[in-house]
Design a protein around this motif. Structure first.
Motif, short mmCIF file in Angstrom:
data_model
loop_
_atom_site.label_atom_id
_atom_site.label_comp_id
_atom_site.label_asym_id
_atom_site.label_seq_id
_atom_site.Cartn_x
_atom_site.Cartn_y
_atom_site.Cartn_z
N VAL A 257 34.92 21.88 17.62
CA VAL A 257 36.11 21.47 16.88
C VAL A 257 37.07 20.92 18.39
O VAL A 257 37.12 20.09 18.43
N ASP A 265 39.93 8.76 22.00
CA ASP A 265 38.69 7.69 20.38
C ASP A 265 39.07 6.21 20.76
O ASP A 265 40.03 5.90 21.75
N VAL A 273 39.63 12.38 20.01
CA VAL A 273 38.98 12.45 19.12
C VAL A 273 39.40 14.12 17.93
O VAL A 273 39.73 13.89 16.89
N TYR A 274 39.63 15.17 19.12
CA TYR A 274 40.39 16.25 17.62
C TYR A 274 41.64 15.88 16.95
O TYR A 274 41.97 16.01 16.02
N HIS A 276 42.35 13.31 15.86
CA HIS A 276 42.19 12.46 15.43
C HIS A 276 41.28 12.62 14.03
O HIS A 276 41.84 12.71 12.70
N SER A 277 40.45 13.42 13.95
CA SER A 277 39.41 14.30 13.23
C SER A 277 40.56 15.15 12.85
O SER A 277 40.27 15.35 10.75
N LEU A 301 36.46 16.94 8.78
CA LEU A 301 36.89 18.12 10.39
C LEU A 301 35.86 17.70 11.38
O LEU A 301 35.81 17.94 12.31
N HIS A 303 33.60 14.94 11.11
CA HIS A 303 32.97 13.43 11.03
C HIS A 303 33.05 13.36 12.29
O HIS A 303 31.97 12.42 12.52
N ASP A 304 32.72 13.73 13.16
CA ASP A 304 32.98 13.32 14.57
C ASP A 304 32.61 13.91 16.13
O ASP A 304 32.69 13.66 16.86
N ASP A 393 39.15 7.80 7.16
CA ASP A 393 38.27 7.27 8.54
C ASP A 393 39.46 6.43 9.34
O ASP A 393 39.61 6.20 10.51
#
Length: 500
Positions: A257, A265, A273-274, A276-277, A301, A303-304, A393
Motif C-alpha cells: 500500500v 495514476d 495511485v495510493y 486513488h486507491s 484498497l 486493486h492497483d 474505480d
C-alpha cells in the motif's frame, strides 16, 4: 525522550450529568450488571464495569456484551457465577478471565491484572493485582482505562479517559513507549480505533508509533490480521490506513500500500495511485448494501497494487501499467496468505483484483453476448461485488467522462439482466453432461470426457444455449476434427471436470 505518563488523579472523577446518564442508561438495559455486583459484594469483593463497555456507553453505543474487573481471583469468580449464569466458560482463566451468560447478556469478568512483559514476545507473565487503578494503567489507551464501580456506580477515571473521549484523542495511560513495548499489537490497535471511533492519536503516541513500528514484526500474523480486519470494517477505514502508512506500520503489515505512493495514476486524476486507491475504497464503501464487506474493501484498497511493478513510461511521457491486474492478483494472494486470511477471502479478493480492469474493454457496448457471458461466468458469485468495485474505480474529476463511464456500465448491467432472463447465467454449463458425452462418443470415463465437456462449454459461452440436436451435432463435429472415432481414441488431454 519519552513523554512522562499522565499522573493519576488523587480521587475518582465524576462524569457530567449527560455522561453519567449514558452509563446508567446502559445499565438499565443490562440489569444483570447490578445483579452480578450484588453477588460479588455479598462475598466481600469489588466489581467494576470497565474498558470498552464504559467507553462505548459514553459514546452512546450500547452493547449486550459487558466487561468487568474485580479483586476476586479466577477460582472465586467461577464459584460466584456458578449457578447464577446459564453458561460459564473458562478458556481464558489462565489470564484471569471467566465468561458467563445471563439473560442473553455476555459477561467477561477478569481479575485485576498487574502483568509484566519480557520485551520479546507479546505474551505477558500473568500477575494479578489488588487495585482497579493498577489494572487500568496497564490498558492500551485512556479511553479504555475508565471504570464504573458497582453497585454504587462511582465513576473511576484516574488517567483522563473522559477528557480524551471529549477531545476525540487516543492517548496512553502510561508513556506510549512503555505501553507499546509491553504489547506491540497496540500500535496497530491504535490505528484500528482511529478507524472505528474517528479519533486522532495524541502527538506523543504518533511519535512512538513511528519509532516503534518495526516491533509489529514480533506479533503473529493471525493477531495482526484480526486487527487489520477490524480496522478495515470500521466507520473510517481511510483514516486508519493513512495513519498506518504515515507512521510506517503499513511497511510491516501491508507494504504494497505505501509502495503505491510513488506511482502516478495513468489518468493523472490524483497525485498518486495510493490516493486513488483510498478514494476507490471510500466509494466502494458508499455502495455497500448489507453492512461492511471485508472482501470488497480489501479488493478496493488492493486493486492497483500491481502498478508499481508494471509501470512503464511510454513515448510522449504517458505512463502505462500493462497487465497490472494480473500481477496485482498474484501479489494480493501472496500478502493475504501471509496474513493468514481464510482461503475463500484470499481467492475472492484476488479474483476481484484480477477482474477489475476487464470492463474497460467494453467501450460503448462493443462486447458480444459471448463476452458478456464470460464476464458473468468468471465473476461467478462475486458479480455484485465486481459491479461495485468497477463503478467505484472511476475517480475522474471530469464529470462528463465520469457520467459516460457510469452509463456504459449501466448498459452492461442491463445486458447481463437481459441475457440472464433468456439463459441461466448463474449455471453456465454444456448442453450435454458427462453421461451423454460418453454415450454419444462411446467412450469410458477419463480425460477425453473432460476435453469434450470443456469444448461444449466454450460453445455454450460463444453461442448461448443449444437444443439437444444442435449440441449432439456439435459434439460429433468436434470428435471428427479431433480424430476421435467410435472407439473414443484421441490425443491425450488434461483432466476435465465433466458433470455426471
Amino acid at each position: 525522550m519519552p513523554v512522562p505518563a499522565q499522573a493519576p488523579s488523587t480521587a475518582p472523577s465524576t462524569p457530567t450529568g449527560a455522561d453519567h446518564t449514558a452509563v446508567v442508561e446502559m445499565l438499565r438495559y443490562s440489569p444483570v450488571a447490578d445483579d452480578l455486583a450484588e453477588r460479588f459484594a455479598a462475598a466481600g469483593h469489588r466489581l467494576y464495569l470497565v474498558g470498552g463497555s464504559v467507553r462505548d456507553a459514553l459514546l452512546g453505543r450500547l452493547s449486550p456484551d459487558l466487561d468487568f474487573t474485580t479483586d476476586a481471583r479466577p477460582e472465586e469468580i467461577q464459584a460466584l457465577v456458578s449457578g447464577w449464569a446459564e453458561a460459564v466458560w473458562d478458556t481464558g482463566i489462565a489470564f484471569g478471565t471467566v465468561g458467563a451468560v445471563r439473560r442473553g447478556v455476555t459477561c467477561e469478568i477478569t481479575t485485576f491484572r498487574a502483568d509484566a512483559y519480557d520485551g520479546v514476545s507479546r505474551n505477558p507473565v500473568v500477575a494479578f493485582g489488588d487495585s482497579v487503578e493498577g489494572d487500568l494503567v496497564r490498558r492500551d489507551f485512556t479511553a479504555n482505562a475508565m471504570a464504573l464501580s458497582l453497585p454504587d456506580r462511582t465513576f473511576v477515571d484516574p488517567y483522563g479517559g473522559l477528557a480524551a473521549l471529549a477531545r476525540g484523542v487516543l492517548d496512553t495511560p502510561t508513556d506510549p513507549e512503555t505501553s507499546f513495548g509491553d504489547d506491540p499489537l497496540r500500535l496497530l490497535r491504535g490505528a484500528r480505533f482511529v478507524s472505528q471511533l474517528g479519533f486522532e492519536v495524541a502527538p506523543r503516541v504518533r511519535v512512538a508509533m513511528e519509532a516503534m513500528a518495526p516491533q509489529l514484526g514480533r506479533i503473529t500474523a493471525e493477531r495482526v490480521q484480526a486487527e487489520l480486519s477490524k480496522l478495515l470494517l470500521g466507520a473510517h477505514p481511510r483514516r486508519g490506513i493513512e495513519l498506518m502508512v504515515d507512521t510506517g506500520l503499513a511497511d510491516v503489515v501491508l507494504p504494497e500500500v505505501p509502495a503505491m505512493r510513488l506511482e502516478i495514476d495513468e489518468h493523472a486524476q490524483h497525485k498518486d495511485v495510493y490516493e486513488h486507491s483510498l478514494t476507490v475504497m471510500e466509494q466502494a464503501i458508499g455502495r455497500e448494501t448489507d453492512g461492511p464487506d471485508l472482501v470488497l474493501r480489501l479488493a478496493a484498497l488492493l486493486h492497483d497494487i500491481g502498478k508499481p511493478a508494471t509501470r512503464k513510461v511510454e513515448p510522449g511521457t504517458r505512463v502505462s501499467f500493462h497487465h497490472h491486474e494480473v500481477v496485482g492478483a498474484k501479489m494480493t494472494r501472496k500478502r493475504l496468505r501471509e496474513l493468514r486470511y481464510p482461503k475463500q477471502v484470499v481467492e475472492d479478493v484476488a479474483q476481484l483484483v484480477f477482474l477489475h480492469l476487464r470492463f474497460h474493454g467494453y467501450g460503448k457496448g462493443e462486447w458480444t453476448d459471448s463476452a458478456v457471458r464470460r464476464y458473468v461466468t468468471d465473476a461467478g458469485p462475486l458479480l455484485d461485488r465486481l459491479h461495485k468495485l468497477v463503478r467505484s474505480d472511476s475517480t475522474t474529476r471530469n464529470k462528463r467522462r465520469a457520467a459516460a463511464l457510469q452509463r456504459s456500465y449501466d448498459d452492461l448491467e442491463e445486458r447481463i439482466a437481459r441475457i440472464a432472463q433468456e439463459e441461466d447465467l448463474a449455471r453456465v454449463r454444456p448442453d450435454l453432461d458427462g453421461n451423454a458425452i460418453m454415450e454419444l462418443l462411446g467412450i469410458p470415463p477419463g480425460p477425453l470426457v473432460g476435453r469434450a465437456w470443456r469444448h461444449l462449454k466454450e460453445v455454450r459461452l460463444e453461442r448461448g444455449p443449444l437444443d439437444d440436436e444442435e449440441a449432439r451435432a456439435e459434439l460429433r463435429r468436434w470428435a471428427a476434427d479431433e480424430g476421435i472415432g467410435a472407439e473414443g481414441i484421441g490425443a491425450p488431454g488434461d483432466e476435465g471436470e465433466p458433470e455426471h
